[in-house]
Design a protein around this motif. Structure first.
Motif, mmCIF file in Angstrom:
data_model
loop_
_atom_site.group_PDB
_atom_site.id
_atom_site.type_symbol
_atom_site.label_atom_id
_atom_site.label_comp_id
_atom_site.label_asym_id
_atom_site.label_seq_id
_atom_site.Cartn_x
_atom_site.Cartn_y
_atom_site.Cartn_z
ATOM 1 N N LEU A 91 -2.274 -8.735 -2.688
ATOM 2 C CA LEU A 91 -1.759 -7.427 -2.255
ATOM 3 C C LEU A 91 -0.733 -7.490 -1.362
ATOM 4 C CD1 LEU A 91 -5.272 -5.729 -1.877
ATOM 5 C CD2 LEU A 91 -3.885 -5.460 -3.788
ATOM 6 N N GLY A 92 0.338 -6.869 -1.210
ATOM 7 C CA GLY A 92 1.407 -6.819 -0.466
ATOM 8 C C GLY A 92 2.217 -5.488 -0.603
ATOM 9 N N MET A 93 3.234 -5.677 0.240
ATOM 10 C CA MET A 93 4.396 -4.511 0.270
ATOM 11 C C MET A 93 4.969 -4.301 -1.143
ATOM 12 S SD MET A 93 7.435 -5.784 2.122
ATOM 13 C CE MET A 93 6.830 -7.207 3.530
ATOM 14 N N GLU A 94 4.933 -5.324 -1.854
ATOM 15 C CA GLU A 94 5.303 -5.334 -3.046
ATOM 16 C C GLU A 94 4.653 -4.177 -4.122
ATOM 17 O OE1 GLU A 94 6.419 -9.621 -1.531
ATOM 18 O OE2 GLU A 94 4.659 -8.078 -1.613
ATOM 19 N N ASN A 95 3.350 -4.300 -3.845
ATOM 20 C CA ASN A 95 2.703 -3.085 -4.580
ATOM 21 C C ASN A 95 2.815 -1.695 -3.859
ATOM 22 O OD1 ASN A 95 0.692 -5.772 -4.055
ATOM 23 N ND2 ASN A 95 0.720 -5.132 -6.100
ATOM 24 N N PHE A 96 3.406 -1.524 -3.076
ATOM 25 C CA PHE A 96 3.326 -0.154 -2.535
ATOM 26 C C PHE A 96 4.100 1.118 -3.142
ATOM 27 C CE2 PHE A 96 3.162 -1.515 2.499
ATOM 28 C CZ PHE A 96 2.063 -2.178 2.077
ATOM 29 N N GLY A 97 5.481 0.597 -3.798
ATOM 30 C CA GLY A 97 6.096 1.781 -4.530
ATOM 31 C C GLY A 97 6.260 3.176 -3.791
ATOM 32 N N ALA A 98 6.703 4.046 -4.532
ATOM 33 C CA ALA A 98 6.854 5.391 -3.767
ATOM 34 C C ALA A 98 5.677 5.914 -3.448
ATOM 35 C CB ALA A 98 7.675 6.231 -4.696
ATOM 36 N N GLN A 99 5.360 6.359 -2.215
ATOM 37 C CA GLN A 99 4.301 7.150 -1.853
ATOM 38 C C GLN A 99 4.501 8.341 -1.088
ATOM 39 O OE1 GLN A 99 0.902 5.803 -2.100
ATOM 40 N NE2 GLN A 99 1.415 3.978 -3.408
ATOM 41 N N PRO A 100 3.519 8.969 -1.079
ATOM 42 C CA PRO A 100 3.725 10.342 -0.175
ATOM 43 C C PRO A 100 3.131 10.395 1.256
ATOM 44 C CG PRO A 100 1.941 10.623 -1.632
ATOM 45 C CD PRO A 100 2.606 9.219 -1.906
ATOM 46 N N LEU A 101 2.594 9.046 1.489
ATOM 47 C CA LEU A 101 2.259 8.859 2.785
ATOM 48 C C LEU A 101 3.237 8.162 3.519
ATOM 49 C CD1 LEU A 101 -1.429 7.835 1.957
ATOM 50 C CD2 LEU A 101 -0.732 10.018 2.892
ATOM 51 N N ILE B 213 3.147 3.141 7.151
ATOM 52 C CA ILE B 213 2.012 2.592 8.079
ATOM 53 C C ILE B 213 0.526 2.926 7.490
ATOM 54 C CG2 ILE B 213 1.948 4.510 9.572
ATOM 55 C CD1 ILE B 213 1.071 0.924 10.517
ATOM 56 N N ASP B 214 0.569 4.211 6.692
ATOM 57 C CA ASP B 214 -0.943 4.649 6.430
ATOM 58 C C ASP B 214 -1.044 3.644 4.981
ATOM 59 O OD1 ASP B 214 -1.123 6.239 8.507
ATOM 60 O OD2 ASP B 214 -0.429 8.036 7.198
ATOM 61 N N VAL B 215 0.058 3.693 4.200
ATOM 62 C CA VAL B 215 -0.052 3.086 2.824
ATOM 63 C C VAL B 215 -0.575 1.769 3.229
ATOM 64 C CG1 VAL B 215 1.171 1.978 0.966
ATOM 65 C CG2 VAL B 215 1.649 4.416 1.853
ATOM 66 N N CYS B 216 -0.123 0.856 4.053
ATOM 67 C CA CYS B 216 -0.295 -0.437 4.654
ATOM 68 C C CYS B 216 -1.610 -0.643 5.035
ATOM 69 C CB CYS B 216 0.833 -0.893 5.503
ATOM 70 S SG CYS B 216 0.578 -2.833 6.379
ATOM 71 N N LEU B 217 -2.191 0.207 5.814
ATOM 72 C CA LEU B 217 -3.542 0.174 6.361
ATOM 73 C C LEU B 217 -4.584 0.413 4.913
ATOM 74 C CD1 LEU B 217 -3.076 2.027 9.862
ATOM 75 C CD2 LEU B 217 -3.489 -0.629 9.303
ATOM 76 N N ARG B 218 -4.221 1.366 4.202
ATOM 77 C CA ARG B 218 -4.969 1.366 3.207
ATOM 78 C C ARG B 218 -5.009 0.120 2.171
ATOM 79 N NH1 ARG B 218 -4.860 7.492 0.659
ATOM 80 N NH2 ARG B 218 -5.150 8.563 2.577
ATOM 81 N N TYR B 219 -4.058 -0.566 2.110
ATOM 82 C CA TYR B 219 -4.196 -1.834 1.480
ATOM 83 C C TYR B 219 -5.089 -2.879 2.191
ATOM 84 C CZ TYR B 219 -1.226 -0.834 -2.621
ATOM 85 O OH TYR B 219 -0.570 -0.365 -3.632
ATOM 86 N N VAL B 220 -4.885 -2.992 3.558
ATOM 87 C CA VAL B 220 -5.484 -3.834 4.234
ATOM 88 C C VAL B 220 -7.024 -3.578 4.315
ATOM 89 C CG1 VAL B 220 -5.665 -4.599 6.885
ATOM 90 C CG2 VAL B 220 -3.551 -4.186 5.880
ATOM 91 N N GLU B 221 -7.283 -2.308 4.181
ATOM 92 C CA GLU B 221 -8.695 -2.026 4.124
ATOM 93 C C GLU B 221 -9.360 -2.640 2.968
ATOM 94 O OE1 GLU B 221 -8.840 2.334 4.964
ATOM 95 O OE2 GLU B 221 -8.421 2.079 6.961
ATOM 96 N N GLN B 222 -8.623 -2.367 2.116
ATOM 97 C CA GLN B 222 -8.949 -2.907 0.490
ATOM 98 C C GLN B 222 -9.155 -4.541 0.388
ATOM 99 O OE1 GLN B 222 -6.856 -1.335 -2.659
ATOM 100 N NE2 GLN B 222 -6.521 0.610 -1.495
ATOM 101 N N CYS B 223 -8.582 -5.360 1.330
ATOM 102 C CA CYS B 223 -8.573 -6.736 0.902
ATOM 103 C C CYS B 223 -9.752 -7.459 1.474
ATOM 104 C CB CYS B 223 -7.215 -7.222 1.745
ATOM 105 S SG CYS B 223 -7.213 -7.479 3.399
#
Length: 84
Positions: A40-50, A53-63
């Motif tokens: 999981l990393g920024m390479e997975n983010f893609g276009a997001q409405p959020l 920082i919110d997208v990043c924190l959601r990924y961190v919470e999943q890891c």
């Protein structure tokens, strides 16, 4: 049952700045894949409405594991907040 890191369900989040640490990110990502872990990393983010920082924190919470590569640069700065 073996150690948790032997499971393909273990999610590893890689955090770093992108431009200056790209070769290091690629190396760490290849090791994660070599151990059949989920990257999981920024390479997975893609276009997001959020906001990013919110997208990043959601990924961190999943890891299950977070790897931080630290260099001499910092990430995005938001007025009145810490860099991320």
């Amino acid at each position: 049952m073996g150690p948790a890191w032997e499971s393909p369900l273990v999610k590893v989040f890689l955090s770093s700045t992108a431009d200056d640490l790209q070769p290091h990110r690629e190396l760490v990502r290849s090791v994660i894949y070599d151990y059949d872990l989920t990257f999981l990393g920024m390479e997975n983010f893609g276009a997001q409405p959020l906001p990013p920082i919110d997208v990043c924190l959601r990924y961190v919470e999943q890891c299950d594991v977070m790897v931080c590569l630290l260099g001499t640069r910092y990430g995005t700065r938001v007025d009145g907040q810490l860099s991320y």
